[in-house]
Scaffold this motif. Structure first.
Motif, PDB file in Angstrom:
ATOM      1  N   ALA A 267       0.970  -1.248  -0.049  1.00  0.00           N
ATOM      2  CA  ALA A 267      -0.029  -0.161   0.290  1.00  0.00           C
ATOM      3  C   ALA A 267       0.870   1.325   0.071  1.00  0.00           C
ATOM      4  CB  ALA A 267      -0.951  -0.093   1.344  1.00  0.00           C
ATOM      5  N   LEU A 268       2.007   1.140   0.756  1.00  0.00           N
ATOM      6  CA  LEU A 268       3.058   2.221   0.687  1.00  0.00           C
ATOM      7  C   LEU A 268       3.662   2.644  -0.695  1.00  0.00           C
ATOM      8  CD1 LEU A 268       4.366   2.262   4.309  1.00  0.00           C
ATOM      9  CD2 LEU A 268       2.659   3.869   3.453  1.00  0.00           C
ATOM     10  N   VAL A 269       3.895   1.416  -1.250  1.00  0.00           N
ATOM     11  CA  VAL A 269       4.448   1.488  -2.386  1.00  0.00           C
ATOM     12  C   VAL A 269       3.433   2.140  -3.517  1.00  0.00           C
ATOM     13  CG1 VAL A 269       5.163   0.197  -4.566  1.00  0.00           C
ATOM     14  CG2 VAL A 269       5.979  -0.259  -2.246  1.00  0.00           C
ATOM     15  N   ALA A 270       2.336   1.850  -3.568  1.00  0.00           N
ATOM     16  CA  ALA A 270       1.312   2.245  -4.339  1.00  0.00           C
ATOM     17  C   ALA A 270       1.011   3.936  -3.965  1.00  0.00           C
ATOM     18  CB  ALA A 270      -0.036   1.793  -4.079  1.00  0.00           C
ATOM     19  N   LEU A 271       1.164   4.171  -2.830  1.00  0.00           N
ATOM     20  CA  LEU A 271       1.318   5.598  -2.520  1.00  0.00           C
ATOM     21  C   LEU A 271       2.586   6.421  -2.996  1.00  0.00           C
ATOM     22  CD1 LEU A 271      -0.440   5.431   1.316  1.00  0.00           C
ATOM     23  CD2 LEU A 271      -1.476   6.413  -1.032  1.00  0.00           C
ATOM     24  N   ARG A 272       3.738   5.650  -2.918  1.00  0.00           N
ATOM     25  CA  ARG A 272       4.857   6.227  -3.314  1.00  0.00           C
ATOM     26  C   ARG A 272       4.731   6.494  -4.833  1.00  0.00           C
ATOM     27  NH1 ARG A 272       9.890   2.568  -2.812  1.00  0.00           N
ATOM     28  NH2 ARG A 272       8.576   1.486  -4.596  1.00  0.00           N
ATOM     29  N   GLU A 273       4.075   5.561  -5.541  1.00  0.00           N
ATOM     30  CA  GLU A 273       4.026   5.833  -7.090  1.00  0.00           C
ATOM     31  C   GLU A 273       2.802   6.744  -7.325  1.00  0.00           C
ATOM     32  OE1 GLU A 273       2.698   1.662  -8.258  1.00  0.00           O
ATOM     33  OE2 GLU A 273       4.872   0.979  -8.150  1.00  0.00           O
ATOM     34  N   GLU A 274       1.965   6.996  -6.607  1.00  0.00           N
ATOM     35  CA  GLU A 274       0.917   8.189  -6.708  1.00  0.00           C
ATOM     36  C   GLU A 274       1.743   9.420  -6.375  1.00  0.00           C
ATOM     37  OE1 GLU A 274      -2.515   6.995  -4.679  1.00  0.00           O
ATOM     38  OE2 GLU A 274      -2.660   5.050  -5.399  1.00  0.00           O
ATOM     39  N   GLY A 275       2.637   9.363  -5.761  1.00  0.00           N
ATOM     40  CA  GLY A 275       3.560  10.859  -5.503  1.00  0.00           C
ATOM     41  C   GLY A 275       2.839  11.214  -4.160  1.00  0.00           C
ATOM     42  N   LEU A 276       2.297  10.593  -3.229  1.00  0.00           N
ATOM     43  CA  LEU A 276       1.567  11.035  -1.879  1.00  0.00           C
ATOM     44  C   LEU A 276       2.760  11.110  -0.774  1.00  0.00           C
ATOM     45  CD1 LEU A 276      -2.056   9.733  -1.874  1.00  0.00           C
ATOM     46  CD2 LEU A 276      -1.321  11.898  -2.403  1.00  0.00           C
ATOM     47  N   ILE A 277       3.558  10.090  -0.929  1.00  0.00           N
ATOM     48  CA  ILE A 277       4.774   9.922   0.075  1.00  0.00           C
ATOM     49  C   ILE A 277       5.694   9.851  -1.100  1.00  0.00           C
ATOM     50  CG2 ILE A 277       3.377   8.785   1.846  1.00  0.00           C
ATOM     51  CD1 ILE A 277       4.820   6.132   1.155  1.00  0.00           C
ATOM     52  N   GLY A 278       7.299  10.125  -0.480  1.00  0.00           N
ATOM     53  CA  GLY A 278       8.418  10.125  -1.264  1.00  0.00           C
ATOM     54  C   GLY A 278       9.017   8.640  -0.970  1.00  0.00           C
ATOM     55  N   ALA A 279       8.831   8.014   0.147  1.00  0.00           N
ATOM     56  CA  ALA A 279       9.614   6.825   0.297  1.00  0.00           C
ATOM     57  C   ALA A 279       8.970   5.847   1.259  1.00  0.00           C
ATOM     58  CB  ALA A 279      10.972   7.135   0.938  1.00  0.00           C
ATOM     59  N   VAL A 280       9.242   4.510   1.184  1.00  0.00           N
ATOM     60  CA  VAL A 280       8.679   3.762   1.769  1.00  0.00           C
ATOM     61  C   VAL A 280       9.550   3.184   2.981  1.00  0.00           C
ATOM     62  CG1 VAL A 280       7.423   1.308   2.080  1.00  0.00           C
ATOM     63  CG2 VAL A 280       7.094   3.109   0.056  1.00  0.00           C
ATOM     64  N   GLY A 281       9.354   3.018   4.350  1.00  0.00           N
ATOM     65  CA  GLY A 281      10.321   2.689   5.292  1.00  0.00           C
ATOM     66  C   GLY A 281       9.593   1.737   6.131  1.00  0.00           C
ATOM     67  N   VAL A 282      10.127   1.274   7.179  1.00  0.00           N
ATOM     68  CA  VAL A 282       9.839   0.510   8.410  1.00  0.00           C
ATOM     69  C   VAL A 282      10.481   0.857   9.447  1.00  0.00           C
ATOM     70  CG1 VAL A 282       9.486  -1.818   9.309  1.00  0.00           C
ATOM     71  CG2 VAL A 282       9.429  -1.684   6.897  1.00  0.00           C
ATOM     72  N   GLY A 283      10.085   1.182  10.549  1.00  0.00           N
ATOM     73  CA  GLY A 283      10.715   1.581  11.877  1.00  0.00           C
ATOM     74  C   GLY A 283      10.372   0.792  13.013  1.00  0.00           C
ATOM     75  N   MET A 284      11.250   0.147  13.858  1.00  0.00           N
ATOM     76  CA  MET A 284      11.061  -0.669  14.956  1.00  0.00           C
ATOM     77  C   MET A 284      12.584  -0.903  15.722  1.00  0.00           C
ATOM     78  SD  MET A 284      10.375  -4.305  12.691  1.00  0.00           S
ATOM     79  CE  MET A 284       9.730  -5.094  14.201  1.00  0.00           C
ATOM     80  N   ASN A 285      12.265  -1.793  16.724  1.00  0.00           N
ATOM     81  CA  ASN A 285      13.322  -2.001  17.582  1.00  0.00           C
ATOM     82  C   ASN A 285      14.158  -3.389  17.001  1.00  0.00           C
ATOM     83  OD1 ASN A 285      11.648  -0.269  19.324  1.00  0.00           O
ATOM     84  ND2 ASN A 285      13.504  -0.205  20.334  1.00  0.00           N
ATOM     85  N   ASP A 286      13.448  -4.108  16.619  1.00  0.00           N
ATOM     86  CA  ASP A 286      13.738  -5.515  16.233  1.00  0.00           C
ATOM     87  C   ASP A 286      14.619  -5.728  14.876  1.00  0.00           C
ATOM     88  OD1 ASP A 286      13.912  -8.134  15.216  1.00  0.00           O
ATOM     89  OD2 ASP A 286      11.960  -8.606  16.210  1.00  0.00           O
ATOM     90  N   SER A 287      16.045  -5.515  14.909  1.00  0.00           N
ATOM     91  CA  SER A 287      16.730  -5.571  13.614  1.00  0.00           C
ATOM     92  C   SER A 287      16.711  -6.682  12.907  1.00  0.00           C
ATOM     93  CB  SER A 287      18.123  -5.252  14.035  1.00  0.00           C
ATOM     94  OG  SER A 287      18.533  -6.373  14.978  1.00  0.00           O
ATOM     95  N   ALA A 288      16.610  -7.829  13.404  1.00  0.00           N
ATOM     96  CA  ALA A 288      16.171  -9.067  12.641  1.00  0.00           C
ATOM     97  C   ALA A 288      14.830  -8.903  11.655  1.00  0.00           C
ATOM     98  CB  ALA A 288      16.035 -10.201  13.653  1.00  0.00           C
ATOM     99  N   MET A 289      13.968  -8.460  12.241  1.00  0.00           N
ATOM    100  CA  MET A 289      12.706  -8.174  11.248  1.00  0.00           C
ATOM    101  C   MET A 289      12.940  -7.117  10.287  1.00  0.00           C
ATOM    102  SD  MET A 289       8.432  -7.768  12.252  1.00  0.00           S
ATOM    103  CE  MET A 289       8.385  -9.463  13.037  1.00  0.00           C
ATOM    104  N   LEU A 290      13.558  -6.150  10.796  1.00  0.00           N
ATOM    105  CA  LEU A 290      13.877  -5.093   9.575  1.00  0.00           C
ATOM    106  C   LEU A 290      14.601  -5.654   8.687  1.00  0.00           C
ATOM    107  CD1 LEU A 290      14.774  -2.070  12.039  1.00  0.00           C
ATOM    108  CD2 LEU A 290      12.858  -2.311  10.502  1.00  0.00           C
ATOM    109  N   ALA A 291      15.570  -6.653   8.753  1.00  0.00           N
ATOM    110  CA  ALA A 291      16.531  -7.208   7.764  1.00  0.00           C
ATOM    111  C   ALA A 291      15.508  -8.174   6.883  1.00  0.00           C
ATOM    112  CB  ALA A 291      17.458  -8.117   8.322  1.00  0.00           C
ATOM    113  N   LYS A 292      14.366  -8.747   7.662  1.00  0.00           N
ATOM    114  CA  LYS A 292      13.409  -9.667   6.670  1.00  0.00           C
ATOM    115  C   LYS A 292      12.414  -8.637   5.879  1.00  0.00           C
ATOM    116  CE  LYS A 292      10.328 -13.241   7.271  1.00  0.00           C
ATOM    117  NZ  LYS A 292       9.376 -14.056   8.404  1.00  0.00           N
ATOM    118  N   PHE A 293      12.050  -7.363   6.283  1.00  0.00           N
ATOM    119  CA  PHE A 293      11.584  -6.402   5.496  1.00  0.00           C
ATOM    120  C   PHE A 293      12.346  -5.885   4.143  1.00  0.00           C
ATOM    121  CE2 PHE A 293       8.638  -5.839   8.867  1.00  0.00           C
ATOM    122  CZ  PHE A 293       7.496  -5.502   7.978  1.00  0.00           C
ATOM    123  N   VAL A 294      13.896  -5.679   4.638  1.00  0.00           N
ATOM    124  CA  VAL A 294      14.567  -5.371   3.606  1.00  0.00           C
ATOM    125  C   VAL A 294      15.066  -6.525   2.425  1.00  0.00           C
ATOM    126  CG1 VAL A 294      17.048  -4.572   3.105  1.00  0.00           C
ATOM    127  CG2 VAL A 294      15.962  -3.751   5.151  1.00  0.00           C
TER     128      VAL A 294
END
Length: 322
Positions: free
Chosen positions: A148-175
């Motif tokens: 959904a955020l990727v679609a909003l990025r493509e529509e120009g409503l946001i500039g970039a898609v990110g994830v924010g949290m304390n769990d570095s292992a899950m962040l790695a999985k998102f990447v």
């Protein structure tokens, strides 16, 4: 790679995290940040049930929109809660509980969250939208919120898609598995501890995903030159072993002409995947300290001394220093 200013201001404190911050103090925080050259501001609906977003948006409206980067977050929808309006928030913010947070990482929830954030901010766009704390919601966050955020990025409503949290292992999985531009890692690549070195940072570097480091003081333990018993770590009282480790690091910092907070703010730049460091501040003096620390830096010999003392992750300097 999406470009982010090197030093950012975290604004959970402007949502009355822990205690009330007055409107005048909030204004002083933002104006001092701007005057000090800070051009990245991070907020979230979670922070003070929207108070941080309202304050940040209002205070940033006096500056040219194309001269700063703004990030907020999705995953918690704020809905009216008249039954609890006479109470105070129970999640750490000193604000009335007239709204409640509802977890929602659905595609529809993401769009509603962005629309509500734009309304609270009073700004025309959001530069970065982070999926916020999806720890217990991997499937929906990865399969619905991220697209959904990727679609909003493509529509120009946001500039970039990110994830924010304390769990570095899950962040790695998102990447590894999602189309994200940035991740915000809080508290897991700090002068005190570096678990992100083993999971997040290598995959982010390989895939060209920028890593924003937050929580550089581990919620307080590294924020003073000499940590004392009772200092906080991850928003709870730090154990005696952690306080001792922080003081061992402080000893070596002093030997190399710097302080623990200055070194803590400089530390994340040892890894080339890091693109920004975000520091939370509740007063103008704290902002000025962050700006001054950015200008001071530390000597490379400090990192060598900490490594030789066994106070950094084994191999960190050989693998990451640029």
């Amino acid at each position: 790679m999406f470009t982010v200013p090197a030093l950012g201001l975290g604004t959970s404190q402007l949502g009355n995290l822990g205690r009330v911050v007055s409107d005048d103090d909030a204004q002083a925080v933002v104006s001092t940040a701007w005057d000090g050259g800070i051009r990245y501001f991070d907020t979230a609906p979670h922070y003070g049930l929207g108070l941080s977003e309202r304050r940040v948006g209002r205070l940033l409206q006096q500056y040219p929109r194309d001269q700063f980067t703004l990030s907020t977050k999705v995953g918690r929808i704020l809905t009216p809660s008249p039954d609890t309006a006479h109470l105070r928030d129970t999640e750490g913010f000193d604000v009335p509980a007239d709204l409640k947070r509802e977890w929602d990482f659905s595609a529809d929830g993401v769009r509603r969250s962005i629309e509500a954030s734009l309304d609270r901010l009073g700004l025309d766009r959001i530069d970065i939208a982070y999926i916020h704390d999806p720890d217990d919601h991997w499937t929906q966050a990865s399969q619905e919120a991220a697209p959904a955020l990727v679609a909003l990025r493509e529509e120009g409503l946001i500039g970039a898609v990110g994830v924010g949290m304390n769990d570095s292992a899950m962040l790695a999985k998102f990447v590894a598995e999602c189309d994200v531009d940035l991740v915000m890692c809080a508290g897991r690549f700090t002068l005190l501890e570096q678990p992100a070195l083993g999971d997040l940072l290598p995959v982010a570097q390989d895939r060209g995903v920028g890593v924003v480091i937050a929580g550089v003081f581990n919620s307080g333990l590294l924020a003073t030159a000499r940590p004392r018993p009772g200092a906080t770590y991850d928003y709870a009282e730090a154990g005696a072993d952690l306080v001792q480790r922080a003081n061992d690091i402080a000893d070596i910092c002093e030997q190399h002409g710097t302080t623990l907070p200055v070194a803590a703010q400089a530390f994340p730049w040892l890894h080339p995947a890091v693109v920004s460091v975000v520091v939370g501040c509740r007063s103008a003096s704290q902002v000025q300290s962050a700006v001054d620390a950015e200008a001071l830096g530390v000597s490379p010999e400090l990192w060598t001394a900490l490594d030789e003392a066994g106070l950094l992750a084994p191999g960190l300097l050989g693998e990451t220093t640029r």
